[in-house]
Design an enzyme around this catalytic site. Structure first.
Site, PDB file in Angstrom:
ATOM      1  N   ARG A  59      57.645  47.586  22.823  1.00 20.49           N
ATOM      2  CA  ARG A  59      56.371  47.171  23.426  1.00 20.49           C
ATOM      3  C   ARG A  59      56.150  45.662  23.323  1.00 20.49           C
ATOM      4  NH1 ARG A  59      51.831  47.935  20.779  1.00 20.49           N
ATOM      5  NH2 ARG A  59      52.605  49.735  19.633  1.00 20.49           N
ATOM      6  N   TYR A  92      40.197  42.071  45.706  1.00 20.43           N
ATOM      7  CA  TYR A  92      40.759  43.364  45.364  1.00 20.43           C
ATOM      8  C   TYR A  92      39.694  44.163  44.590  1.00 20.43           C
ATOM      9  CZ  TYR A  92      43.949  46.955  43.961  1.00 20.43           C
ATOM     10  OH  TYR A  92      44.553  48.168  43.790  1.00 20.43           O
ATOM     11  N   ASP A 111      44.718  34.630  42.431  1.00 19.92           N
ATOM     12  CA  ASP A 111      45.503  35.822  42.762  1.00 19.92           C
ATOM     13  C   ASP A 111      46.334  35.451  43.992  1.00 19.92           C
ATOM     14  OD1 ASP A 111      46.473  38.238  43.781  1.00 19.92           O
ATOM     15  OD2 ASP A 111      44.788  39.382  42.979  1.00 19.92           O
ATOM     16  N   LYS A 170      53.494  44.405  45.361  1.00 19.85           N
ATOM     17  CA  LYS A 170      53.397  44.108  46.786  1.00 19.85           C
ATOM     18  C   LYS A 170      54.598  43.289  47.259  1.00 19.85           C
ATOM     19  CE  LYS A 170      49.428  46.158  46.076  1.00 19.85           C
ATOM     20  NZ  LYS A 170      48.187  45.426  45.773  1.00 19.85           N
TER      21      LYS A 170
HETATM   22  C1  LIG Z   1      47.205  45.515  44.773  1.00 16.81           C
HETATM   23  C2  LIG Z   1      46.494  44.306  44.335  1.00 16.81           C
HETATM   24  C3  LIG Z   1      46.087  44.143  43.003  1.00 16.81           C
HETATM   25  C4  LIG Z   1      46.298  45.216  41.948  1.00 16.81           C
HETATM   26  O1  LIG Z   1      47.660  45.412  41.714  1.00 16.81           O
HETATM   27  P1  LIG Z   1      48.312  46.827  41.260  1.00 16.81           P
HETATM   28  O2  LIG Z   1      49.751  46.488  41.147  1.00 16.81           O
HETATM   29  O3  LIG Z   1      47.999  47.817  42.341  1.00 16.81           O
HETATM   30  O4  LIG Z   1      47.693  47.201  39.969  1.00 16.81           O
HETATM   31  C5  LIG Z   1      45.463  42.951  42.659  1.00 16.81           C
HETATM   32  N1  LIG Z   1      45.228  41.978  43.569  1.00 16.81           N
HETATM   33  C6  LIG Z   1      45.590  42.122  44.864  1.00 16.81           C
HETATM   34  C7  LIG Z   1      45.297  41.035  45.826  1.00 16.81           C
HETATM   35  C8  LIG Z   1      46.227  43.285  45.292  1.00 16.81           C
HETATM   36  O5  LIG Z   1      46.566  43.420  46.579  1.00 16.81           O
END
Ligand SMILES: *Cc1c(COP(=O)(O)O)cnc(C)c1O
Length: 370
Positions: A58, A110, A180, A205
């Site tokens: 971990r 998000y 982000d 993504k």
């Molecule tokens: C999908 C997403 C998240 C969250 O990510 P996960 O991998 O689904 O936990 C955060 N910010 C943006 C812009 C996203 O598209």
């Protein structure tokens, strides 16, 4: 380039992102070593180490490190931390700021970020201010006395764009700026070079790119307070928000082709934007001018749902950034904000041939209109 987490950024070769995506995060080049960092399934390690103690599964894994070094190199950061998901990275940041901190978040972002921030507000006394990130003056006003400004740009799902350099330059010394960068990827936007302190990715993504892994990454600027990095790492350890070794392997493998995927998808998105702007059924095309995410406004929910039902190639699915083109009507989620129009369809352009994407989409629009 070797795994060099302790090496300052300046010591990295001055390679372009396309090169770093391929060359970073590799094992040492010694005869018969594999080219790729192997998957090391390990819950524990043999004791006795006096330097670089990992100790337990971990706390660290060579596969995390290879991925972290690569994303840190791509973003121009000094250190990255990989997490079980983007949301795990979000949670680590909220755990790393003081419980009574004031944070500014986008009005459109998000949904998980807004939801978790609200939980921290209720349970731990966080103050949360929301703002239209495209309005720089409003962002700076909301940032007055704040500890952290959280920007998502382009923002989900409205495609709002923030003026990062202007915001970064005007923020007070003690206020952190997190971006982000999930939608833009480090190929199209490097917030740390524009003054941000932290970059967050849902690596689920674009970085992964194949819709087969959940992973999150936090990247820190070279001058980030070491205590903040330590608190985020501690949150990963103590919350058990650790990434899977297979997921890290898949994301790093995805990153090897990130630049070609991003360029291809962006080129197709630009063609599609032109076609959509000319279509009589489309009332608005939301495209930030770069990247492969866009949204269209259709007159109402029924029209948007009918379009989605009339497509064969585009996949009706949430999430984004995969090789396959996907789309969804955002308001199908009960938690989506009421300020997002009912007929807004968010689209993630993949790497299929643009002619096929266009024919499917325009054919669908024409059938719905008929
Ligand atoms: C999908 C997403 C998240 C969250 O990510 P996960 O991998 O689904 O936990 C955060 N910010 C943006 C812009 C996203 O598209």
């Amino acid at each position: 380039m070797q795994n060099d987490r302790n090496q300052p950024v300046g010591d990295r070769p001055n390679w372009k992102p396309e090169t770093l995506a391929v060359a970073a995060g590799r094992p040492d080049r010694v005869p018969d070593a594999p080219l790729n960092q192997p998957i090391v399934p390990a819950s524990t390690y043999v004791g006795g180490s006096t330097t670089d103690l990992v100790g337990y599964g971990r706390y660290g894994n060579p596969g995390w490190t290879a991925l972290e070094d690569t994303v840190a190199a791509l973003e121009g950061g000094s250190r990255a931390l990989a997490f079980a998901s983007g949301m795990a990275a979000v949670a680590a940041v909220l755990a790393a700021v003081p419980a009574d901190a004031t944070i500014v978040i986008p009005e459109h972002c998000y949904l998980g970020v807004a939801g978790l921030a609200d939980e921290y507000r209720q349970r731990h006394g966080l103050t949360v201010r929301t703002v239209d990130i495209a309005d720089t003056a409003a962002v700076l006003q909301a940032a007055d006395g704040a500890d952290l400004v959280w920007i998502e740009t382009p923002a989900n799902p409205t495609m709002d764009v923030a003026d990062l350099p202007a915001i970064a330059a005007a923020l007070a010394e003690g206020c952190l700026l997190l971006v982000d960068n999930t939608f833009a990827t480090p190929l199209l936007q490097q917030p740390l070079t524009q003054g941000a302190d932290m970059v967050l990715h849902s690596a689920t993504k674009f970085l992964s790119g194949h819709s087969d892994a959940l992973c999150g990454i936090l990247v820190f600027a070279a001058d980030t307070d070491a205590d903040l990095v330590a608190r985020a790492e501690s949150a990963r350890k103590l919350h058990g928000a650790t990434p899977g070794v297979l997921e890290c392997y898949l994301v790093l493998r995805g990153i090897r082709t990130l630049p070609v995927r991003v360029r291809q998808a962006e080129a197709s998105a630009k063609v599609l934007v032109g076609l959509l702007e000319d279509h009589p059924l489309v009332t608005r095309v939301r495209y930030p001018g770069f990247g492969s995410m866009l949204a269209i406004d259709l007159p109402d929910a029924a029209t948007a749902d009918a379009l989605i039902d009339n497509l064969r190639l585009w996949v009706h699915a949430t999430s984004l950034g995969g090789v396959e083109s996907t789309l969804e009507r955002r308001r199908r989620w009960p938690s989506e904000l009421a300020s997002v129009p009912q007929g807004l369809v968010r689209m993630s352009v993949g790497i299929e041939h643009v002619d096929d994407l266009a024919a499917d989409l325009l054919g669908g629009l024409d059938r719905v209109r008929a």
